[in-house]
Write a protein that holds these residues in place. Structure first.
Motif, mmCIF file in Angstrom:
data_model
loop_
_atom_site.group_PDB
_atom_site.id
_atom_site.type_symbol
_atom_site.label_atom_id
_atom_site.label_comp_id
_atom_site.label_asym_id
_atom_site.label_seq_id
_atom_site.Cartn_x
_atom_site.Cartn_y
_atom_site.Cartn_z
ATOM 1 N N ILE A 50 0.840 -1.212 0.000
ATOM 2 C CA ILE A 50 0.000 0.000 0.000
ATOM 3 C C ILE A 50 0.870 1.256 0.000
ATOM 4 N N ALA A 51 1.926 1.251 0.828
ATOM 5 C CA ALA A 51 2.819 2.412 0.885
ATOM 6 C C ALA A 51 3.492 2.650 -0.465
ATOM 7 N N LEU A 52 3.956 1.570 -1.102
ATOM 8 C CA LEU A 52 4.589 1.704 -2.419
ATOM 9 C C LEU A 52 3.601 2.208 -3.459
ATOM 10 N N ILE A 53 2.390 1.670 -3.402
ATOM 11 C CA ILE A 53 1.369 2.093 -4.370
ATOM 12 C C ILE A 53 1.023 3.563 -4.171
ATOM 13 N N GLY A 79 2.931 5.826 -2.830
ATOM 14 C CA GLY A 79 4.080 6.624 -3.252
ATOM 15 C C GLY A 79 4.174 6.760 -4.757
ATOM 16 N N ALA A 80 3.736 5.728 -5.472
ATOM 17 C CA ALA A 80 3.842 5.747 -6.938
ATOM 18 C C ALA A 80 2.670 6.438 -7.607
ATOM 19 N N THR A 81 1.499 6.417 -6.948
ATOM 20 C CA THR A 81 0.300 6.932 -7.617
ATOM 21 C C THR A 81 -0.362 8.089 -6.883
ATOM 22 N N GLY A 82 -0.112 8.231 -5.579
ATOM 23 C CA GLY A 82 -0.730 9.299 -4.816
ATOM 24 C C GLY A 82 -2.152 9.012 -4.380
ATOM 25 N N THR A 83 -2.595 7.762 -4.459
ATOM 26 C CA THR A 83 -3.953 7.399 -4.050
ATOM 27 C C THR A 83 -3.994 5.945 -3.628
ATOM 28 N N VAL A 84 -4.998 5.589 -2.810
ATOM 29 C CA VAL A 84 -5.233 4.182 -2.471
ATOM 30 C C VAL A 84 -6.652 3.771 -2.838
ATOM 31 N N ASN A 85 -7.441 4.678 -3.416
ATOM 32 C CA ASN A 85 -8.782 4.354 -3.876
ATOM 33 C C ASN A 85 -8.687 3.381 -5.048
#
Length: 549
Positions: free
Chosen positions: A187-190, A192-198
């Motif tokens: 989740i942290a990597l995602i 950091g790479a995309t700026g969202t968790v939705n």
């Protein structure tokens, strides 16, 4: 009226949490705890059914918790897949709780096996975590659902505080924490790479990343979810963890918790990484899960461990359907998942009755149960045949559907998986047949380590039949436990009776997952962003199938 869908979306999570608090307040009254828990679970089941009907008729429902605009707020999303899983999980948790209530009130069961003051709040938190995981519209909320499951399941797994349960609980929590850390790191990597968790937002953002970055993030999520789903080679923890718990805990764990991992894998493959292709590795993992699980079951002599290994094996069928990446394959995977939740739960409830009746689940000690306990034998046999895939049960329908989806594929690896699945099904039938022959058909005195009570009862039965021509067992099991088990077996049979409408709903759910565009457009509907907190849903096309493409 616009508030009603959003309310139905939130209550399956809120009600169990509020009830958990209420049961903590009423620690000194087991009756009050039981009433609160029973009413809450019944209400959650009713709400889930209403939500499924609403979603199937009107399309997916979205709720932005607190009214924060998406994708920045916390999203709860119910499409057909989430609603289906919510309904089945609610039915299972209600049935298992009724069984657990009967076990606690039984004078034949040790009182420290299911201490009500601890069991009720932990069980309700588990139910809330399951609902939250199914309805989560963002990765972090899904992580929160998993952590609620972990905290509650550790308490439930170690009820009674025996050495064996503590040891199994430590193994379970260590593996679960590793899985959670991997998931949290992903989740942290995602983020950091995309700026969202939705999830809906990620469906667009992840596809814009370099292919190698997508692969790393994709694999990280699959490893985290694979541990929770118990796919090979990440399934080593399950056979030693589940069988040691009290019967109702084992039933809900085996029937439901691994399917939360499968659900997360489905979301990963259909929403987050719909354009990424890891079909071949997933098919290989599915095949190995099928084979290793059933070969492990063959080597066991305890019915609980046998079923734990077959549980691992059957996870392979679900992963097989997901990995095919076709509408028919995904439909079959959804149907098989629903079938397995109910049938596996019914099977473990029956084994709990068997253990209470015979004092053991070891095939080295059992025998003669088909004549000494015929009703329990029937309750065991029906879900056993269902899991083995014997027609006309839902297990047979699900496997045939998976194999049919494989036959429609031109991929040679899929063809191999059809052969592996067929072999696994035959070996499952062999395992079930061996268990039935040793535990139910043979005489108790012929067991490797005969149980004195069963041997004496069998002798008493023969003598009574010779003298009077009749015999009736004096052993009585709690009617609530027996009734709950029978009800769950009936529900498993209803999956066959209602196979067509259930398949149609599964097919519509699969159709909505075949492309992330539908899911994304519903969650990130800018035109209705102001009303997202009111439980908005997708427009209904002229064919009446909301959310259909």
């Amino acid at each position: 009226m616009n508030d009603l869908p959003g309310l139905m979306l939130a209550l399956p999570i809120i009600l169990p949490l509020l009830a958990a608090g209420a049961t903590l307040i009423t620690l000194r009254s087991s009756r009050a705890q039981s009433i609160i828990t029973m009413v809450t679970l019944a209400a959650t089941t009713t709400l889930s059914l209403l939500l499924l009907v609403h979603v199937d008729q009107n399309g997916p429902v979205v709720l932005a918790v607190g009214g924060w605009a998406l994708p920045f707020g916390i999203a709860l999303v119910a499409d057909r897949l989430a609603a289906l899983m919510l309904v089945v999980s609610s039915i299972v948790t209600l049935g298992v709780y009724i069984y657990a209530t009967g076990q606690d009130t039984s004078r034949t069961e040790k009182s420290d096996d299911t201490p009500v003051s601890i069991f009720n709040p932990a069980y309700l938190i588990l139910c809330a975590g399951v609902s939250n995981a199914f309805l989560a519209g963002d990765l972090f909320n899904l992580y929160v659902g998993f952590e609620m499951l972990l905290a509650a399941s550790y308490v439930l797994l170690t009820l009674g505080a025996t050495t064996q349960r503590i040891r199994a609980g430590v193994t379970y929590i260590v593996i679960s924490l590793v899985s959670s850390l991997i998931f949290l790191a992903a989740i942290a990597l995602i983020y950091g790479a995309t700026g969202t968790v939705n999830m809906a937002h990620l469906s667009d953002r992840l596809s814009e990343l370099p292919v190698d970055i997508q692969l790393i993030l994709h694999v990280a999520l699959l490893i985290g979810f694979g541990i929770k789903a118990a796919v090979f080679p990440l399934s080593f923890w399950l056979p030693d963890s589940y069988p040691t718990a009290p019967a109702p805990v084992t039933a809900v764990f085996a029937g439901l918790l691994t399917k939360v991992g499968i659900y997360a894998i489905i979301r990963t493959e259909t929403v987050l990484f719909a354009t990424s292709d890891l079909r071949a590795p997933l098919l290989v993992v599915a095949g190995l899960t099928l084979l290793v699980g059933i070969l492990g079951a063959i080597a066991q002599s305890d019915i609980k461990r046998i079923l734990s290994f077959t549980l691992v094996s059957h996870i392979g069928y679900m992963l097989f359907g997901v990995a095919m990446g076709t509408h028919l394959g995904l439909t079959a995977a959804i149907y098989y998942t629903l079938h397995h939740i109910v049938a596996q739960t019914a099977m473990f409830l029956a084994i709990g009755l068997l253990e209470l009746r015979a004092g053991s689940t070891s095939l080295r000690k059992l025998g003669g149960l088909s004549t000494l306990a015929p009703f329990i034998s029937v309750l065991y046999l029906i879900p056993a045949l269902n899991l083995a895939g014997i027609p006309p049960f839902s297990g047979f329908i699900g496997k045939v559907a998976l194999f049919d989806a494989g036959f429609h594929s031109s991929d040679w690896l899929v063809g191999i998986l059809v052969g592996v699945g067929t072999l696994t099904s035959l070996l499952t039938l062999y395992v079930i047949g061996k268990s039935w022959n040793l535990g139910f058909w043979r005489e108790p005195a012929d067991a490797d380590e005969p149980t004195p009570a069963l041997v004496a009862e069998a002798k008493e039965r023969r003598d009574s039949l010779a003298r009077t021509g009749t015999w009736k067992s004096t052993v009585r099991l709690p009617s609530l436990m027996t009734g709950a088990t029978a009800a769950m077996v009936i529900v498993s049979c209803l999956l066959t009776v209602l196979a067509q409408p259930l398949w149609q709903v599964s097919s519509r759910a699969s159709q909505g997952l075949m492309g992330p565009e539908t899911y994304t457009s519903i969650v990130l509907d800018d035109d209705e962003a102001d009303g997202v907190g009111d439980g908005r849903h997708a427009p209904v096309p002229e064919n009446g199938q909301g959310g259909e493409r």
